[in-house]
Motif scaffolding. Structure first.
Motif, PDB file in Angstrom:
ATOM      1  N   UNK A 178       0.838  -1.205   0.000  1.00 49.64           N
ATOM      2  CA  UNK A 178       0.000   0.000   0.000  1.00 49.64           C
ATOM      3  C   UNK A 178       0.864   1.242   0.000  1.00 49.64           C
ATOM      4  N   UNK A 181       2.387   1.554  -3.598  1.00 52.36           N
ATOM      5  CA  UNK A 181       1.428   1.945  -4.635  1.00 52.36           C
ATOM      6  C   UNK A 181       0.974   3.384  -4.436  1.00 52.36           C
ATOM      7  N   UNK A 182       0.675   3.754  -3.195  1.00 54.79           N
ATOM      8  CA  UNK A 182       0.153   5.098  -2.973  1.00 54.79           C
ATOM      9  C   UNK A 182       1.243   6.144  -3.079  1.00 54.79           C
TER      10      UNK A 182
ATOM     11  N   UNK B  33     -18.797   4.617  -7.805  1.00 48.09           N
ATOM     12  CA  UNK B  33     -17.460   5.008  -7.381  1.00 48.09           C
ATOM     13  C   UNK B  33     -16.745   3.795  -6.828  1.00 48.09           C
ATOM     14  N   UNK B  35     -14.881   3.536  -4.146  1.00 55.60           N
ATOM     15  CA  UNK B  35     -14.981   3.348  -2.696  1.00 55.60           C
ATOM     16  C   UNK B  35     -16.330   2.722  -2.330  1.00 55.60           C
ATOM     17  N   UNK B  83      -4.762  -2.357   0.460  1.00 59.56           N
ATOM     18  CA  UNK B  83      -4.273  -2.347  -0.921  1.00 59.56           C
ATOM     19  C   UNK B  83      -5.245  -1.602  -1.835  1.00 59.56           C
ATOM     20  N   UNK B  85      -7.450   0.697  -1.137  1.00 57.25           N
ATOM     21  CA  UNK B  85      -7.492   2.143  -0.934  1.00 57.25           C
ATOM     22  C   UNK B  85      -6.253   2.813  -1.486  1.00 57.25           C
ATOM     23  N   UNK B  86      -5.098   2.147  -1.394  1.00 53.83           N
ATOM     24  CA  UNK B  86      -3.911   2.767  -1.991  1.00 53.83           C
ATOM     25  C   UNK B  86      -4.043   2.816  -3.508  1.00 53.83           C
ATOM     26  N   UNK B  87      -4.625   1.774  -4.104  1.00 50.60           N
ATOM     27  CA  UNK B  87      -4.841   1.795  -5.555  1.00 50.60           C
ATOM     28  C   UNK B  87      -5.825   2.905  -5.916  1.00 50.60           C
ATOM     29  N   UNK B  88      -6.869   3.059  -5.105  1.00 54.20           N
ATOM     30  CA  UNK B  88      -7.862   4.098  -5.391  1.00 54.20           C
ATOM     31  C   UNK B  88      -7.220   5.482  -5.311  1.00 54.20           C
ATOM     32  N   UNK B  89      -6.357   5.678  -4.319  1.00 47.35           N
ATOM     33  CA  UNK B  89      -5.714   6.993  -4.193  1.00 47.35           C
ATOM     34  C   UNK B  89      -4.763   7.236  -5.361  1.00 47.35           C
ATOM     35  N   UNK B  90      -4.049   6.185  -5.782  1.00 41.98           N
ATOM     36  CA  UNK B  90      -3.168   6.351  -6.940  1.00 41.98           C
ATOM     37  C   UNK B  90      -3.976   6.655  -8.192  1.00 41.98           C
ATOM     38  N   UNK B  92      -6.900   8.110  -8.292  1.00 44.17           N
ATOM     39  CA  UNK B  92      -7.438   9.468  -8.174  1.00 44.17           C
ATOM     40  C   UNK B  92      -6.356  10.494  -8.488  1.00 44.17           C
ATOM     41  N   UNK B  93      -5.119  10.168  -8.116  1.00 47.10           N
ATOM     42  CA  UNK B  93      -4.044  11.125  -8.392  1.00 47.10           C
ATOM     43  C   UNK B  93      -3.761  11.207  -9.881  1.00 47.10           C
ATOM     44  N   UNK B  98     -12.557   8.930  -9.418  1.00 49.45           N
ATOM     45  CA  UNK B  98     -12.548   7.495  -9.129  1.00 49.45           C
ATOM     46  C   UNK B  98     -13.832   6.853  -9.624  1.00 49.45           C
TER      47      UNK B  98
END
Lengths: 230, 108
Positions: A178, A181-182, B33, B35, B83, B85-90, B92-93, B98
């Motif tokens: 995490x 990836x982030x 979305x 999330x 995992x 949420x980190x993919x979602x944030x990436x 979104x960036x 999303x």
């Protein structure tokens, strides 16, 4: 069955409260417009589920459900909500629905898609409920342990010790993954010659830079081109 | 009188788990979305855990096995949420959105 008056009624009422809390929380989590209310609905659902676990003679799992789901998972999702923009986007004309053939009208809820999804999930739910109610279940065998917290601890450290270690490894890898990836895309290498010159000048002029100055400089340099429209 | 001892029957737990699964699948189909889809996935996880616990309570000889299984499901769900949420944030960036309808290209 017990000497306390209306004990069975109280137990039945507590069970009904737990079940209704779980179903209502799940409905809130699915049907609410704003995502943060959905996260609150997931919390309510998990609290009701913890009550059902208590009725299933596993109070340790009820505690763990509240601790992990409400305390960790929902809070993590709240962090994700804060860091992104999760509200439902306005549906446009070109957006096709799930099945590709039913277009969503702009500004509407998408009634046909909702009806189709409701039909699918109702069929699945009724099918599984009929299957579980009508199936020939075996007679409950004799218990070999009481399922207490002490028995769980002994089983975790003897029979399931390999799985216990593996899941700790999985959690460690999940945390590291995490982070990786982030983090990608957050610091960019300096794109213009001006930034490179600035970093070079900072490296030259700094007499003995500590090890964390270079990522700091590249971070401040990398944020500048990100403001430009992509 | 049957309703009073409903919590001692396995059927009500299995039906509740089926309801939870249906609600989760509905959310997974309807949310627009990432999330929201993740929350629906958590509800499906909860349905599976409740089913395992009901079968463990009423039909299994060793009641610790199902509890440990559900504990592992919780641990895996926590890892999956981290995992995802980190993919979602990436995402979104990179995309500034999303919504899963806009994520139409997969390039490395």
């Amino acid at each position: 069955m017990t000497s306390f008056p209306f004990a069975s009624y109280i137990v039945a009422a507590a069970f009904a409260v737990a079940a209704i809390t779980m179903i209502a929380g799940a409905l809130i989590a699915v049907l609410s417009k704003r995502i943060i209310r959905g996260v609150g609905g997931l919390m309510i659902c998990c609290i009701g589920l913890a009550g059902l676990y208590y009725f299933l003679q596993s109070p340790f799992l009820a505690l763990m459900e509240i601790l992990i789901y409400v305390g960790a998972v929902c809070v993590t999702i709240v962090f994700g909500v804060m860091l992104s923009e999760p509200d439902e986007p306005k549906p446009t004309d070109r957006v096709a629905d799930l099945f590709g053939a039913i277009p969503i009208r702009s500004g509407r809820f998408g009634l046909w898609g909702a009806a189709a999804a409701f039909l699918v999930c109702t069929l699945i739910g009724i099918g599984i409920a009929r299957l579980s109610l009508g199936g020939p279940w075996p007679v409950a065998p004799a218990r070999v342990s009481d399922g207490s917290v002490a028995a769980i601890g002994i089983a975790l450290l003897t029979t399931y010790s390999l799985a216990f270690e593996l899941i700790s490894l999985v959690l460690l890898l999940a945390i590291l993954g995490a982070l990786v990836i982030a983090r990608s895309g957050r610091t960019k290498p300096p794109s213009t010659a001006h930034d490179q010159l600035g970093i070079l000048a900072a490296q030259v002029t700094a007499p003995a830079p500590p090890s964390d100055t270079h990522p700091l400089v590249s971070t401040t340099a990398g944020h500048e081109p990100e403001t430009a429209p992509r | 009188m049957n309703l009073l001892y409903l919590h001692d029957r396995p059927g009500i737990y299995l039906v509740l788990a089926a309801c939870l699964l249906a609600i989760g699948i509905f959310g997974l189909l309807r949310r627009r979305t990432l999330i929201g889809m993740l929350i629906s996935g958590e509800i499906i996880f909860a349905a599976a855990s409740l089913n395992v616990m009901a079968v463990n309570r009423f039909f299994a000889p060793d009641p610790t096995a199902g509890q440990i299984f559900v504990l592992f499901i919780m641990g895996l769900a926590a890892a999956e949420v981290a995992i995802a949420l980190s993919i979602i944030i990436a995402v979104y960036r990179n995309y500034r959105s999303i919504a899963p309808q806009e994520l139409t290209e997969l390039k490395g």
